[in-house]
Design a protein around this motif. Structure first.
Motif, PDB file in Angstrom:
ATOM      1  N   PHE A 303      16.832  58.190  24.488  1.00 46.10           N
ATOM      2  CA  PHE A 303      16.261  58.980  25.379  1.00 46.10           C
ATOM      3  C   PHE A 303      14.901  58.529  25.875  1.00 46.10           C
ATOM      4  CE2 PHE A 303      13.878  62.518  27.016  1.00 46.10           C
ATOM      5  CZ  PHE A 303      14.242  62.565  28.427  1.00 46.10           C
ATOM      6  N   LEU A 304      13.981  58.512  24.739  1.00 47.59           N
ATOM      7  CA  LEU A 304      12.580  58.495  24.885  1.00 47.59           C
ATOM      8  C   LEU A 304      12.375  56.980  25.307  1.00 47.59           C
ATOM      9  CD1 LEU A 304      11.158  60.613  21.971  1.00 47.59           C
ATOM     10  CD2 LEU A 304      11.157  61.208  24.528  1.00 47.59           C
ATOM     11  N   THR A 305      12.924  55.841  24.738  1.00 41.52           N
ATOM     12  CA  THR A 305      12.696  54.579  25.042  1.00 41.52           C
ATOM     13  C   THR A 305      13.232  54.153  26.305  1.00 41.52           C
ATOM     14  OG1 THR A 305      14.766  53.989  24.079  1.00 41.52           O
ATOM     15  CG2 THR A 305      12.567  53.974  22.458  1.00 41.52           C
ATOM     16  N   GLY A 306      14.108  54.833  26.726  1.00 47.16           N
ATOM     17  CA  GLY A 306      14.951  54.509  27.878  1.00 47.16           C
ATOM     18  C   GLY A 306      14.073  55.169  29.011  1.00 47.16           C
ATOM     19  N   ILE A 307      13.379  56.514  28.840  1.00 41.16           N
ATOM     20  CA  ILE A 307      12.610  56.973  29.948  1.00 41.16           C
ATOM     21  C   ILE A 307      11.277  55.923  30.056  1.00 41.16           C
ATOM     22  CG2 ILE A 307      10.868  58.558  30.397  1.00 41.16           C
ATOM     23  CD1 ILE A 307      13.726  59.503  30.802  1.00 41.16           C
ATOM     24  N   VAL A 308      10.793  55.103  29.099  1.00 39.12           N
ATOM     25  CA  VAL A 308       9.613  54.201  29.138  1.00 39.12           C
ATOM     26  C   VAL A 308      10.037  53.253  29.803  1.00 39.12           C
ATOM     27  CG1 VAL A 308       8.087  53.090  27.841  1.00 39.12           C
ATOM     28  CG2 VAL A 308       8.275  55.476  27.131  1.00 39.12           C
ATOM     29  N   ALA A 309      11.199  52.528  29.547  1.00 40.05           N
ATOM     30  CA  ALA A 309      11.899  51.451  30.170  1.00 40.05           C
ATOM     31  C   ALA A 309      12.099  51.379  31.510  1.00 40.05           C
ATOM     32  CB  ALA A 309      13.042  50.702  29.392  1.00 40.05           C
ATOM     33  N   ILE A 310      12.366  52.735  32.062  1.00 34.07           N
ATOM     34  CA  ILE A 310      12.758  52.665  33.614  1.00 34.07           C
ATOM     35  C   ILE A 310      11.844  52.030  34.442  1.00 34.07           C
ATOM     36  CG2 ILE A 310      13.179  54.300  35.412  1.00 34.07           C
ATOM     37  CD1 ILE A 310      14.769  55.813  33.429  1.00 34.07           C
ATOM     38  N   SER A 333      20.587  43.607  24.658  1.00 38.41           N
ATOM     39  CA  SER A 333      21.634  44.183  24.124  1.00 38.41           C
ATOM     40  C   SER A 333      22.441  43.561  22.997  1.00 38.41           C
ATOM     41  CB  SER A 333      22.619  44.938  25.281  1.00 38.41           C
ATOM     42  OG  SER A 333      21.889  45.528  26.021  1.00 38.41           O
ATOM     43  N   MET A 334      22.744  42.325  23.464  1.00 38.35           N
ATOM     44  CA  MET A 334      23.622  41.600  22.305  1.00 38.35           C
ATOM     45  C   MET A 334      22.918  41.326  21.040  1.00 38.35           C
ATOM     46  SD  MET A 334      25.452  38.916  25.245  1.00 38.35           S
ATOM     47  CE  MET A 334      26.592  38.100  24.111  1.00 38.35           C
ATOM     48  N   ALA A 335      21.559  40.877  21.327  1.00 43.17           N
ATOM     49  CA  ALA A 335      20.840  40.612  19.943  1.00 43.17           C
ATOM     50  C   ALA A 335      20.624  42.032  19.088  1.00 43.17           C
ATOM     51  CB  ALA A 335      19.266  40.350  20.539  1.00 43.17           C
ATOM     52  N   GLY A 336      20.578  43.127  20.195  1.00 42.83           N
ATOM     53  CA  GLY A 336      20.246  44.347  19.516  1.00 42.83           C
ATOM     54  C   GLY A 336      21.474  44.927  18.558  1.00 42.83           C
ATOM     55  N   HIS A 337      22.691  44.596  19.113  1.00 40.37           N
ATOM     56  CA  HIS A 337      24.165  44.960  18.474  1.00 40.37           C
ATOM     57  C   HIS A 337      24.060  43.919  17.142  1.00 40.37           C
ATOM     58  CE1 HIS A 337      28.076  46.599  18.440  1.00 40.37           C
ATOM     59  NE2 HIS A 337      28.403  45.129  18.047  1.00 40.37           N
ATOM     60  N   LEU A 338      23.638  42.860  17.413  1.00 45.27           N
ATOM     61  CA  LEU A 338      23.758  42.241  15.812  1.00 45.27           C
ATOM     62  C   LEU A 338      23.006  42.758  14.844  1.00 45.27           C
ATOM     63  CD1 LEU A 338      23.343  38.525  17.127  1.00 45.27           C
ATOM     64  CD2 LEU A 338      25.597  39.606  15.991  1.00 45.27           C
ATOM     65  N   LEU A 339      22.033  43.565  15.105  1.00 44.61           N
ATOM     66  CA  LEU A 339      21.366  44.207  14.057  1.00 44.61           C
ATOM     67  C   LEU A 339      22.048  45.365  13.137  1.00 44.61           C
ATOM     68  CD1 LEU A 339      17.759  45.188  16.007  1.00 44.61           C
ATOM     69  CD2 LEU A 339      18.125  43.234  14.152  1.00 44.61           C
ATOM     70  N   ASN A 340      23.147  45.692  13.622  1.00 41.17           N
ATOM     71  CA  ASN A 340      23.984  46.700  13.072  1.00 41.17           C
ATOM     72  C   ASN A 340      24.495  45.851  11.558  1.00 41.17           C
ATOM     73  OD1 ASN A 340      24.575  48.944  14.421  1.00 41.17           O
ATOM     74  ND2 ASN A 340      24.915  47.697  16.046  1.00 41.17           N
ATOM     75  N   PRO A 355      19.219  49.429  16.148  1.00 40.85           N
ATOM     76  CA  PRO A 355      20.095  48.793  17.089  1.00 40.85           C
ATOM     77  C   PRO A 355      20.528  49.681  18.161  1.00 40.85           C
ATOM     78  CG  PRO A 355      21.420  49.296  15.088  1.00 40.85           C
ATOM     79  CD  PRO A 355      19.794  49.629  14.763  1.00 40.85           C
ATOM     80  N   ALA A 356      20.424  50.926  18.001  1.00 38.34           N
ATOM     81  CA  ALA A 356      20.929  51.920  19.244  1.00 38.34           C
ATOM     82  C   ALA A 356      19.755  51.567  20.210  1.00 38.34           C
ATOM     83  CB  ALA A 356      20.939  53.168  18.718  1.00 38.34           C
ATOM     84  N   VAL A 357      18.452  51.620  20.062  1.00 35.30           N
ATOM     85  CA  VAL A 357      17.729  51.472  21.114  1.00 35.30           C
ATOM     86  C   VAL A 357      17.771  50.046  21.903  1.00 35.30           C
ATOM     87  CG1 VAL A 357      15.155  50.648  21.496  1.00 35.30           C
ATOM     88  CG2 VAL A 357      15.847  52.573  19.871  1.00 35.30           C
ATOM     89  N   PHE A 358      18.203  48.970  21.223  1.00 38.38           N
ATOM     90  CA  PHE A 358      18.469  47.712  21.814  1.00 38.38           C
ATOM     91  C   PHE A 358      19.764  47.797  22.724  1.00 38.38           C
ATOM     92  CE2 PHE A 358      15.317  46.080  18.844  1.00 38.38           C
ATOM     93  CZ  PHE A 358      14.840  45.236  19.419  1.00 38.38           C
ATOM     94  N   SER A 359      21.002  48.406  22.195  1.00 37.99           N
ATOM     95  CA  SER A 359      22.138  48.520  22.844  1.00 37.99           C
ATOM     96  C   SER A 359      21.749  49.524  24.040  1.00 37.99           C
ATOM     97  CB  SER A 359      23.237  49.169  21.781  1.00 37.99           C
ATOM     98  OG  SER A 359      23.497  47.933  20.610  1.00 37.99           O
ATOM     99  N   SER A 360      21.079  50.168  24.079  1.00 36.17           N
ATOM    100  CA  SER A 360      20.910  51.188  25.161  1.00 36.17           C
ATOM    101  C   SER A 360      20.439  50.443  26.335  1.00 36.17           C
ATOM    102  CB  SER A 360      20.087  52.375  24.856  1.00 36.17           C
ATOM    103  OG  SER A 360      18.734  51.643  24.721  1.00 36.17           O
TER     104      SER A 360
END
Length: 479
Positions: A303-310, A333-340, A355-360
């Protein structure tokens, strides 16, 4: 102030700006979608009916497929009805009032299955009640999303409206992220065993969810005006249903947008419940309440990272074409998902935040740019068809989105069943958890790769939309 840069490189004329109050009320209304469908199907459906009531995940997945299929059928009908409506209050707002009231009331029935029914009887009840519920929701949703496409003719102002919608969706997503933690906390624990009782929690809080649906659903109907109704659309001829469907099917850019959205949602939705179960059983050893708190913290961080990203992504979109930014978001998002691969580890739950931050970013792509791009498609379609057909275009688009969600819901339940998962076991066998983990890692990447092809072929860039608008205003004047 807008949650984004103060000005675009060329500026947005005042006549193209949506008044701030209307922006806020419209965007707040968008949370109705999450409270009515996202919270029900993505957060509560499997934990409540499978873990709480013991119903088969495969049957629940099939029930969701039926409901999504019905929803997809209802949307084109409702979109055409809304386009053809001519009332003193416009084409959209009367339906939104009726839909908000119906969806709110019907949501209460979903969580109260009649006593004495067997498993198949309960599934049948969910399907019947769910079909009526989704019909009411379609009565709200189709006019709402159609209204969005006609609020401004400006390429960048559409993205700014979407930024406001994304901001409010972050708040509803934050609330949704903590919902499981709330519903499984000690307030609703079983008085005998002291364990989390999700059934009691959901039933106790269902009235509050219904109230949110009602209040948020009414806001855009009461405070937002239809831009084109008085000047243009109330005078245009009504479109027969099948003619409207055929014209939508011949809109090339709409197909590109459908492909982008379809595979974005299918890739993430198919493994959404799988990720929820991995958090509970793989990372947290079957401790539902603890896993729910972890899910809440993950939601808070994204939520916090998303608010900053908007504001950042909105600023970028006013300097690049929307489809370029969309491709950047998907790649991240694809790169972040690989961090799982390294972050999804038993006993280390907070690593899931990374990875959730990237996948968001997928959520940002869907909420920030897809709605804005639909507005561009509506203008392109008006140039081609000589009519404003936001309801039919949005319904045609929505049909495929519902198809993606239907496929994801069915596939999600099927994948859980095929992995060997059993809700009757307090701990799942290691081989089951490894199968779930492997599917969760690979499937989204394969599906999201297809999305990149549709992004590449999407034709409506900034230059092309400037040409479309100029041609429209030469033909029917400035509105």
């Amino acid at each position: 102030m807008d949650p984004l840069p103060a000005s675009a490189p060329s500026g947005i004329p005042s006549r193209d700006r949506i008044p701030l109050l209307q922006k806020i009320m419209f965007s707040a209304g968008g949370t109705t979608d999450y409270f009515a469908t996202g919270l029900v199907t993505s957060v509560l459906w499997m934990p409540y009916f499978n873990i709480g009531l013991g119903l088969s995940p495969a049957l629940l997945g099939m029930a969701l497929m039926v409901l999504r299929g019905w929803d997809a059928f209802a949307d084109p009908v409702m979109g055409n009805i809304s386009d053809n409506a001519r009332t003193r209050w416009g084409r959209r707002r009367p339906f939104m009032v009726a839909g908000a009231i119906a969806t709110s009331g019907l949501s209460l029935l979903l969580w109260r299955l009649p006593e004495g029914l067997g498993e198949h009887g309960k599934i049948a009840y969910l399907i019947v009640v769910g079909m009526v519920f989704y019909a009411g929701f379609s009565c709200w949703a189709m006019p709402y999303y159609s209204l969005q496409l006609e609020l401004t003719p400006h390429y960048d102002e559409r993205t700014r409206l979407s930024a406001w919608m994304a901001l409010f969706s972050k708040f509803s997503g934050l609330l949704g992220g903590w919902t499981m933690a709330l519903l499984t906390c000690s307030w609703f624990a079983d008085p005998v065993t002291g364990k989390a009782d999700i059934v009691h929690g959901v039933r106790a809080c269902s009235g509050y969810i219904a109230a949110l649906i009602l209040v948020m659903g009414l806001l855009p109907a009461l405070f937002v005006k239809e831009r084109y109704y008085q000047a243009e659309t109330r005078h245009q001829a009504r479109d027969p249903f099948w003619k409207s469907i055929g014209e939508s099917a011949r809109c090339g850019p709409l197909w590109c947008l459908i492909g982008i959205s379809f595979f974005l949602l299918l890739g993430g939705g198919a493994v959404g419940t799988l990720g929820q179960y991995l958090n509970i059983y793989y990372v947290n050893g079957g401790k539902l309440a603890h896993a729910s708190v972890i899910g809440g913290w993950i939601s808070s961080v994204t939520f916090l990272t998303g608010i900053v990203a908007i504001p950042f992504w909105t600023w970028v979109s006013e300097r690049l074409d929307k489809k370029v930014v969309l491709a950047i978001l998907l790649g991240g998002s694809m790169a972040g998902h690989l961090l799982n691969v390294v972050c999804l580890q038993p006993g280390k739950p907070y690593l899931q935040v990374i990875p959730a931050v990237f996948s968001s970013m997928i959520v940002s792509a869907v909420w920030l740019f897809i709605p804005s791009m639909k507005g561009d498609v509506a203008d392109y379609d008006e140039l081609r068809s000589t009519r404003r057909r936001e309801g039919s275009l949005n319904a045609f688009f929505s049909w495929f989105i519902k198809a993606a969600l239907t496929g994801a819901a069915g596939l999600g339940g099927l994948l859980i069943q095929l992995s060997g998962f059993s809700a009757a076991l307090p701990e799942q066998p290691p081989e089951v958890l490894q199968r779930m983990r492997l599917i969760f890692l690979i499937l989204p990447l394969a599906v999201w790769s297809v999305t990149l092809l549709f992004i590449w072929y999407y034709p409506l860039d900034r230059k092309r939309m400037a040409e479309v608008r100029a041609a429209l205003e030469r033909r029917r004047g400035v509105i």
